[in-house]
Write a protein that holds these residues in place. Structure first.
Motif, short mmCIF file in Angstrom:
data_model
loop_
_atom_site.label_atom_id
_atom_site.label_comp_id
_atom_site.label_asym_id
_atom_site.label_seq_id
_atom_site.Cartn_x
_atom_site.Cartn_y
_atom_site.Cartn_z
N ARG A 68 1.02 -1.45 0.05
CA ARG A 68 0.50 0.04 0.34
C ARG A 68 1.46 1.14 0.49
NH1 ARG A 68 -2.57 -3.01 3.44
NH2 ARG A 68 -4.80 -3.99 2.86
N GLU A 69 1.62 1.17 1.29
CA GLU A 69 2.87 2.32 0.84
C GLU A 69 3.54 2.82 -0.60
OE1 GLU A 69 2.69 4.40 3.25
OE2 GLU A 69 1.20 3.97 4.68
N GLU A 84 2.37 1.55 -3.45
CA GLU A 84 1.38 2.18 -4.00
C GLU A 84 1.02 3.43 -4.01
OE1 GLU A 84 -2.10 -0.33 -3.69
OE2 GLU A 84 -0.89 -2.27 -4.08
N LYS A 85 1.17 4.49 -2.96
CA LYS A 85 0.97 5.55 -3.09
C LYS A 85 2.26 6.60 -4.02
CE LYS A 85 -1.00 5.30 1.67
NZ LYS A 85 -0.66 5.73 2.36
N ARG A 86 3.08 5.92 -4.10
CA ARG A 86 4.30 6.64 -4.89
C ARG A 86 3.54 6.95 -7.00
NH1 ARG A 86 9.58 5.58 -3.03
NH2 ARG A 86 10.37 6.13 -5.02
N LYS A 87 4.08 8.36 -6.93
CA LYS A 87 3.68 8.94 -8.20
C LYS A 87 4.25 8.51 -9.14
CE LYS A 87 0.45 10.57 -6.47
NZ LYS A 87 -1.51 10.04 -5.99
N GLY A 142 5.79 3.56 -8.18
CA GLY A 142 4.76 3.13 -7.17
C GLY A 142 3.60 2.70 -8.72
N ARG A 169 1.64 -1.23 -7.64
CA ARG A 169 0.36 -1.25 -8.40
C ARG A 169 -0.49 -2.31 -9.08
NH1 ARG A 169 0.52 4.45 -8.04
NH2 ARG A 169 0.86 4.98 -10.32
#
Length: 337
Positions: free
Chosen positions: A254-255, A257-260, A264, A268
């Motif tokens: 989850r952490e 996946e937050k990256r742009k 990230g 995902r």
């Protein structure tokens, strides 16, 4: 070597080392330019000092010549000449801060000198103790214009470089010597050199301080950047190992996946892939379970059918008659025995 360590050293090599190299060479270049400037300035001041001493000797010689032309009787009466205070003021003039001019004749006898002890003395007495001085002085006795350096021993025993220019007084038997310490002309340069050295030292300290600060900051940035990149990679590796072991419950990105950024996006995609794999595996397990249930049911049905067939056979009249016959045969056999 881990990716974090590689990233850390790569960042140091690409940022810190070039900065240190550029800073060090920059300081070396500044120091070299400073030294070169001081050296050239010293040489120019040295040449300026020589010219100044030479011009002083020529000027005093010209003044003495004019005075002798106005008072020719002094050329033949040394006692009267030495008593002439006006001539003494012409013959002995300051050169620089501590230098002076002096008047002597072609035999090496001094008539006017800033040091009263040398007045009337034969300068040949310095031939052994001050050979450099005497070489210049001796070369001028025949009326040759001579100028050169010599080392003078101070009363405290220290040695200082002096320059002396010797010029004839017209066609007379007299000569004018102008001399002074050469380091007097270097005083402005030495002051400038000291200031330049002070500025250079301050600049070097400031530069090294800045390089140290930049290096420390770069180390922190390198640590942060290596962690920023390697941490999600490590999470992806752990998630991959969990998927390989079939432990889909341990996959938690989850952490990440937050990256742009690309990591990230990769997290995902990996999470969706892992979820699809988990779903497919669960579907397979459910299908296998269903098949096992169906097979078990088919086996039980088949066994029941077989038991029913056996029961039909054993309960038939034919089977009863056959069983009765078997029993009779067994009884007869037992009686015959």
């Amino acid at each position: 070597m881990s990716i974090r360590t590689r990233l850390f050293f790569a960042f140091l090599i690409l940022t810190v080392f070039p900065l240190v190299f550029i800073g060090y060479n920059g300081m070396r270049s500044i120091e070299h330019v400073s030294e070169l400037t001081v050296t050239e300035s010293t040489q120019q001041m040295k040449e300026l000092g020589q010219t100044s001493i030479r011009q002083k000797a020529i000027d005093v010689a010209m003044q003495a010549q004019l005075y002798f032309e106005a008072h020719p009787e002094l050329l033949f009466d040394s006692t009267q000449m030495m008593a002439d205070k006006e001539l003494a003021g012409i013959a002995v003039q300051p050169v620089g801060m501590t230098g002076y001019t002096a008047l002597y004749d072609s035999k090496g006898i001094t008539y006017f000198h800033s040091n009263p002890k040398l007045v009337g003395q034969d300068m040949h007495m310095f031939a052994a103790t001050l050979p450099e001085f005497w070489a210049i002085f001796d070369a001028s006795l025949d009326g040759t214009v001579v100028g050169s350096y010599y080392v003078w021993k101070e009363p405290n025993g220290s040695l200082r470089e002096k320059y002396m220019e010797c010029v004839p007084v017209g066609s007379t038997q007299f000569r004018i010597a102008a001399t002074t310490y050469m380091d007097e002309f270097y005083v402005p340069i030495r002051d400038t050199e000291q200031k330049a050295r002070s500025i250079f030292e301050q600049t070097r300290l400031q530069t090294y301080g800045a390089l140290t600060a930049v290096t420390g900051l770069s180390l922190l940035v390198a640590l942060w950047l290596s962690s920023y990149i390697s941490r999600p990679v490590a999470s992806l590796v752990s998630a991959s190992q969990a998927v390989e072991a079939g432990d889909f419950s341990s996959v938690n990105l989850r952490e990440v996946e937050k990256r742009k950024d690309e990591l990230g996006g990769l997290a995902r995609v990996f999470s969706r892939m892992a979820e699809q794999m988990r779903s497919r595996e669960q579907d397979l397990k459910d299908e296998v379970q269903s098949l096992q249930t169906k097979v078990q049911l088919f086996i039980e049905i088949d066994l029941a059918r077989k038991e029913g067939q056996v029961r039909e056979i054993t309960e038939s009249e034919y089977f009863e008659n056959l069983s009765s016959r078997v029993r009779d045969l067994r009884t007869r056999k037992e009686q015959g025995e």
